[in-house]
Scaffold this motif. Structure first.
Motif, PDB file in Angstrom:
ATOM      1  N   ALA A 178       2.460   5.794   3.860  1.00  8.67           N
ATOM      2  CA  ALA A 178       1.994   4.512   4.387  1.00  8.67           C
ATOM      3  C   ALA A 178       2.961   4.047   5.473  1.00  8.67           C
ATOM      4  O   ALA A 178       4.112   4.472   5.512  1.00  8.67           O
ATOM      5  N   CYS A 237       5.633   9.107   0.220  1.00  7.81           N
ATOM      6  CA  CYS A 237       4.628   8.147   0.654  1.00  7.81           C
ATOM      7  C   CYS A 237       4.433   8.284   2.160  1.00  7.81           C
ATOM      8  O   CYS A 237       5.372   8.570   2.898  1.00  7.81           O
ATOM      9  N   HIS A 282       8.787   3.037   4.029  1.00  3.55           N
ATOM     10  CA  HIS A 282       8.192   3.488   2.764  1.00  3.55           C
ATOM     11  C   HIS A 282       8.950   4.675   2.187  1.00  3.55           C
ATOM     12  O   HIS A 282       9.089   4.794   0.980  1.00  3.55           O
ATOM     13  N   LEU A 300      10.326   6.339  -2.082  1.00  9.96           N
ATOM     14  CA  LEU A 300       9.087   7.026  -2.481  1.00  9.96           C
ATOM     15  C   LEU A 300       9.076   8.466  -1.976  1.00  9.96           C
ATOM     16  O   LEU A 300       8.466   8.788  -0.949  1.00  9.96           O
ATOM     17  N   PRO A 342       0.851  -1.201   0.000  1.00  6.90           N
ATOM     18  CA  PRO A 342       0.000   0.000   0.000  1.00  6.90           C
ATOM     19  C   PRO A 342       0.887   1.252   0.000  1.00  6.90           C
ATOM     20  O   PRO A 342       1.921   1.268   0.660  1.00  6.90           O
ATOM     21  N   HIS A 343       0.491   2.260  -0.767  1.00  3.58           N
ATOM     22  CA  HIS A 343       1.258   3.513  -0.815  1.00  3.58           C
ATOM     23  C   HIS A 343       0.310   4.698  -0.865  1.00  3.58           C
ATOM     24  O   HIS A 343      -0.901   4.535  -1.099  1.00  3.58           O
TER      25      HIS A 343
HETATM   26 CU   LIG Z   1       4.575   3.511   0.511  1.00  8.29          CU
END
Ligand SMILES: [Cu+2]
Length: 355
Positions: free
Chosen positions: A199, A197, A205, A210, A155-156
């Motif tokens: 998440a 990101c 993450h 990201l 999930p992001h």
């Molecule tokens: Cu992520």
């Protein structure tokens, strides 16, 4: 109370910080205890358990600067840091009937192995296949619309810095693999923002790659300059919570091997972002020069005048400088350890760029 640790106990620097946060209580790491830890029986640096790191500088003849040998495969990497440094993505712009501008981007998150130093590969999570992600650029007041699709395996989200509604903040609306989300808001305030990101676990993450730069230009613009973006990042290649490779724009020593050409006596402007995970700070030091530092780029008038800037994770600054003399000038983290592990580059100052 100072920690009761014998000289034989092997304490890594992050263990020290964990002591401070947990078992020893809030007062464990204080101005009084730090000097004790530094000079007493507990020499943190000397006893650090250093994992095998191919970038670690070894003693060698002549004490020439340590650097990697060879180059990464740019074609396989899919982006060239020498191009990325001056690439700005203005998106697809549409001018509406009332004169307002809507800018749209397509951003996909997906997993990709990237070469961060010759022969050293990192299993990254990327925005559009590159680390850092594309440098998004707009003007204050533009309507920003980002079509995000998660083509990765986790999930992001995209969390933008700046002022926007809570449901556009990229925190609670987690985007599962094969799902999409549209972020839409008015760009404000002007300055140097970033996106990453959000998440959980956040540190993984972000660290996996990201993140990217988000520039909101002031309506009146900034004075003309040769502009570039530098994202200070690092990679924990063995996932022990310590970084092994440091860089700006991902590839260690890239700008040392490929100096950035700049013109004598002309202003250069660096959009500098620190996204380094696992280290408390990072820094930017310029040789043979001083620079104007506009923190967060959110004020066009007030600046600091210095040759060394320290940034916490998520902090950023717009730097402006011009060179009085031609030649090659280093820029690097002033933490020598980071510099020797890749965060090192050079400006090549020339009378004319074609000279
Ligand atoms: Cu992520």
């Amino acid at each position: 109370m100072a920690p009761n640790l014998s000289g034989n106990e092997r304490v890594r620097r992050r263990s020290l910080l964990q002591f401070g946060a947990g078992g020893l209580g809030a007062t464990a790491i204080t101005a009084a205890t730090l000097p004790l830890l530094g000079r007493g029986s507990l020499d943190v640096r000397a006893q650090e358990e250093t994992p095998a790191n191919p970038l670690e500088t070894r003693p060698h003849e002549g004490h020439t600067p340590g650097m990697t040998v060879g180059d990464v495969d740019i074609a396989r990497l899919g982006f060239d840091p020498s191009v990325l440094v001056s690439t700005f993505d203005y998106g697809e712009a549409t001018t509406m009937a009332d004169g307002s501008v809507v800018r749209e981007w397509e951003i996909a998150a997906f997993d990709k192995e990237i070469e961060i130093a010759p022969g050293i590969f990192f299993p990254a999570w990327t925005y559009n296949g590159q680390v850092p992600g594309p440098t998004l650029r707009c003007t204050e007041g533009d309507r920003v619309r980002v079509h995000f699709s998660n083509a990765g395996t986790h999930p992001h989200t995209i969390h933008f810095h700046g002022i926007h509604p809570a449901n556009m903040d990229g925190v609670f609306e987690v985007v599962e693999p094969r799902q999409t989300f549209v972020y839409e808001f008015d760009a404000e305030p002007f300055g140097l923002q970033l996106y990453h990101c959000h998440a959980v676990p956040l540190k993984r993450h972000i660290h996996k790659g990201l993140y990217g730069t988000f520039i909101i230009d002031p309506k009146q613009g900034r004075p003309p300059a040769q502009e570039m973006v530098m994202v200070m990042n690092a990679f924990d290649t063995n996932f022990d919570g310590d970084n092994e490779v440091y860089a700006v724009n991902t590839v260690g020593f890239h700008y040392q091997k490929h100096p950035i050409p700049v013109k004598l006596n002309e202003t250069i402007r660096v959009y500098l972002v620190n996204i380094t995970e696992f280290d408390l700070i990072n820094s930017f030091h310029i040789h043979g020069n001083f620079m104007k530092v506009f923190r967060t780029g959110s004020d066009l008038e007030r600046f600091e005048w210095t040759d060394n800037l320290m940034l916490c994770q998520g902090e950023r600054a717009v730097l402006e400088m011009s060179f009085k003399y031609p030649g090659k000038y280093m820029f690097h983290a002033h933490q020598s350890e980071f510099a020797e592990l890749g965060w090192m580059g050079m400006f090549d100052v020339r009378e004319g760029l074609n000279a």
